[in-house]
Design a protein around this motif. Sequence first.
Motif, PDB file in Angstrom:
ATOM      1  N   UNK A  27       0.831  -1.213   0.000  1.00  0.00           N
ATOM      2  CA  UNK A  27       0.000   0.000   0.000  1.00  0.00           C
ATOM      3  C   UNK A  27       0.864   1.260   0.000  1.00  0.00           C
ATOM      4  N   UNK A  28       2.015   1.195   0.658  1.00  0.00           N
ATOM      5  CA  UNK A  28       2.910   2.353   0.708  1.00  0.00           C
ATOM      6  C   UNK A  28       3.783   2.463  -0.543  1.00  0.00           C
ATOM      7  N   UNK A  29       3.905   1.386  -1.271  1.00  0.00           N
ATOM      8  CA  UNK A  29       4.597   1.341  -2.558  1.00  0.00           C
ATOM      9  C   UNK A  29       6.020   1.879  -2.474  1.00  0.00           C
ATOM     10  N   UNK A  30       6.322   2.893  -3.264  1.00  0.00           N
ATOM     11  CA  UNK A  30       7.696   3.393  -3.394  1.00  0.00           C
ATOM     12  C   UNK A  30       8.196   4.143  -2.160  1.00  0.00           C
ATOM     13  N   UNK A  31       7.318   4.380  -1.187  1.00  0.00           N
ATOM     14  CA  UNK A  31       7.766   5.038   0.046  1.00  0.00           C
ATOM     15  C   UNK A  31       8.663   4.126   0.876  1.00  0.00           C
ATOM     16  N   UNK A  32       8.574   2.817   0.666  1.00  0.00           N
ATOM     17  CA  UNK A  32       9.334   1.859   1.471  1.00  0.00           C
ATOM     18  C   UNK A  32      10.625   1.500   0.752  1.00  0.00           C
ATOM     19  N   UNK A  33      11.751   1.809   1.398  1.00  0.00           N
ATOM     20  CA  UNK A  33      13.062   1.481   0.843  1.00  0.00           C
ATOM     21  C   UNK A  33      13.486   0.064   1.221  1.00  0.00           C
ATOM     22  N   UNK A  34      13.084  -0.387   2.408  1.00  0.00           N
ATOM     23  CA  UNK A  34      13.451  -1.715   2.899  1.00  0.00           C
ATOM     24  C   UNK A  34      12.523  -2.037   4.065  1.00  0.00           C
ATOM     25  N   UNK A  35      12.373  -3.306   4.351  1.00  0.00           N
ATOM     26  CA  UNK A  35      11.617  -3.688   5.540  1.00  0.00           C
ATOM     27  C   UNK A  35      12.076  -5.039   6.020  1.00  0.00           C
ATOM     28  N   UNK A  36      11.832  -5.287   7.308  1.00  0.00           N
ATOM     29  CA  UNK A  36      12.197  -6.561   7.906  1.00  0.00           C
ATOM     30  C   UNK A  36      11.328  -6.817   9.123  1.00  0.00           C
TER      31      UNK A  36
END
Length: 138
Positions: A27-36
């Motif tokens: 949903x956040x699309x390109x706002x997220x650079x990485x996640x874990x």
Amino acid sequence: MAIKHVEPYTDEWVQQPISYVQQVVDALSTEVADWWEGPCDPRDATLRLADGAALVWDEESGWRLGAFVSGGRGRHTELSGIRYLGHGLLPRPERVPPALDDARAGVGASSAWRPCYRSHRNCRDGFDVALGFYCVQV
């Protein structure tokens, strides 16, 4: 649709939030650079945002925004300047982007008030059933 009961502290239980978090990432699309995903007690996940901030979700307080201080895969993330997004523990993924915009604009509770919707120690309170709604059934 039947929701499968997941036994607490099994690998499946520890990984149960991943589907929900992945839907928020989408949903956040390109706002997220990485996640874990983080560890359990409480289970949590961190989203590093493209602007350098971070969003953290945990099973007690929901989503919070702040400046990333430290953390990484398998570790709890530390933030500064925290602002809680509100909207409950499991806001629908499509509601997180507008809640993030509100938090960036200064709307929402600051770090002086940490919501606690539940205790991670209460494994039979129905939370896992709600979380199971977001699990992808293969």
